[in-house]
Design a protein around this motif. Sequence first.
Motif: not given
Length: 409
Positions: A267-283, A301-306
């Motif tokens: 889970a942490t590896a996936f979190y690290n792969s997306i945390k700086g790469n969420l440039q979009s209007k919608n998820l 993930f909660y701390n990231l998406f909030k």
Amino acid sequence: MKYVFSFYLSLISIFCFGQYTHKDFNNDLDFVYENLKKSASYKTLRNKHKVIDNKYVELKESGITYGILDSYVKLYSLVDEVDDYHNEIYGNTPSFKYEDLKDELFLTDILNEPRYNFYPKSTKNLDSLETVLSKKVLTDYEGIYYYKEYFKLAIVQKSTTIFEGIILDTKIPSWQPGETILYLVYKGNNRFRLFSGKFIDKQLISTIDYFRAGRFLSLNWEKERAATDYYNVGFLTETFTKKKLNAECIYIKLGSFNSSSKGIKEATAFYNSIKGNLQSKNLILDLRNNSGGGDKSSAQFYNLFKKFKGNIYILVNFNTISNAEQFTLKMKKLNNVMVLGDNTRGMITYGRNYAVDKVSPSAFFRIHFTDLDTHWREYLPYEGKGVTPNYYLSSTEDWVEQVAREYCK
């Protein structure tokens, strides 16, 4: 190894597992009752103590000798007096694989071993039963059901609140036509308590089930239908996935919050792969079939998406369970979040961490009760009911495609 196992079956049959008696039931009932009082749910739900005591006395004084399957149902009737669907009783038979059944001697042992053949045998004419039930419509609980190509099942009403599943045909040789493989006890709002034997080794299991348009979702028994049902279709195989659907939408699958060392690492590896790469209007966050885990995986993930400023659409279904339900509730409180799909399982309030399973006095059953009650007051209203989505999605079309088309603009 198979011959050793066969010898082991003979030993347990001789020394441990004779006929299940009224005394066996009472001893197992005492065992379940005393251990239930040590569970996290019992300790917090003090208003349930009198109800539990009364149910225990009722079962203790019934004077009825039950078969193993009916005893299993009765033991759960006590456990379910507390609102805690993580409390678990299951069978204590040795497990085996489908490949083992290809050995004729092994299969003969299984078919003649009482420990595996306590399931009731129907006296109904199976051909006549199939003819009658084949006329039932998709929305009826009764009818003809299938599990892939392996089983054909007749589900028929046994009493006011109980349905039984009788095998009409099977390609799994440990089971025989006419055997009752399951009971479904109606709980209201299309929800049931399921009691079943596993498909290969016949070990008893139980969970909460949910009926939706010709399908019992826990073990995926389903009626034949003319069109594709997308409720469980189109899932990506990876536990974690990120992909761009279009210029306005990113899709993220969160398939597990497993809190083992391996699960947290993944889970942490996936979190690290997306945390700086969420440039979009919608998820779109896909939590369907996420059976939970713990905050050690999900909190990051909660701390990231909030912190995400765009719109978040969360997909859930009946197989969104436990910590995944807790995650959904926390996310649902955010102003930019919408939950879509179907009601979640409703196994959300309590948990199991250090508790170990125990064998009942008769050795027919094992129990595993809860020992975690973090934030139980917050989650208790959802126990047995699940988290309700803001909007239900139709199963006539892929859910991701529906959300992308209707909301990701």
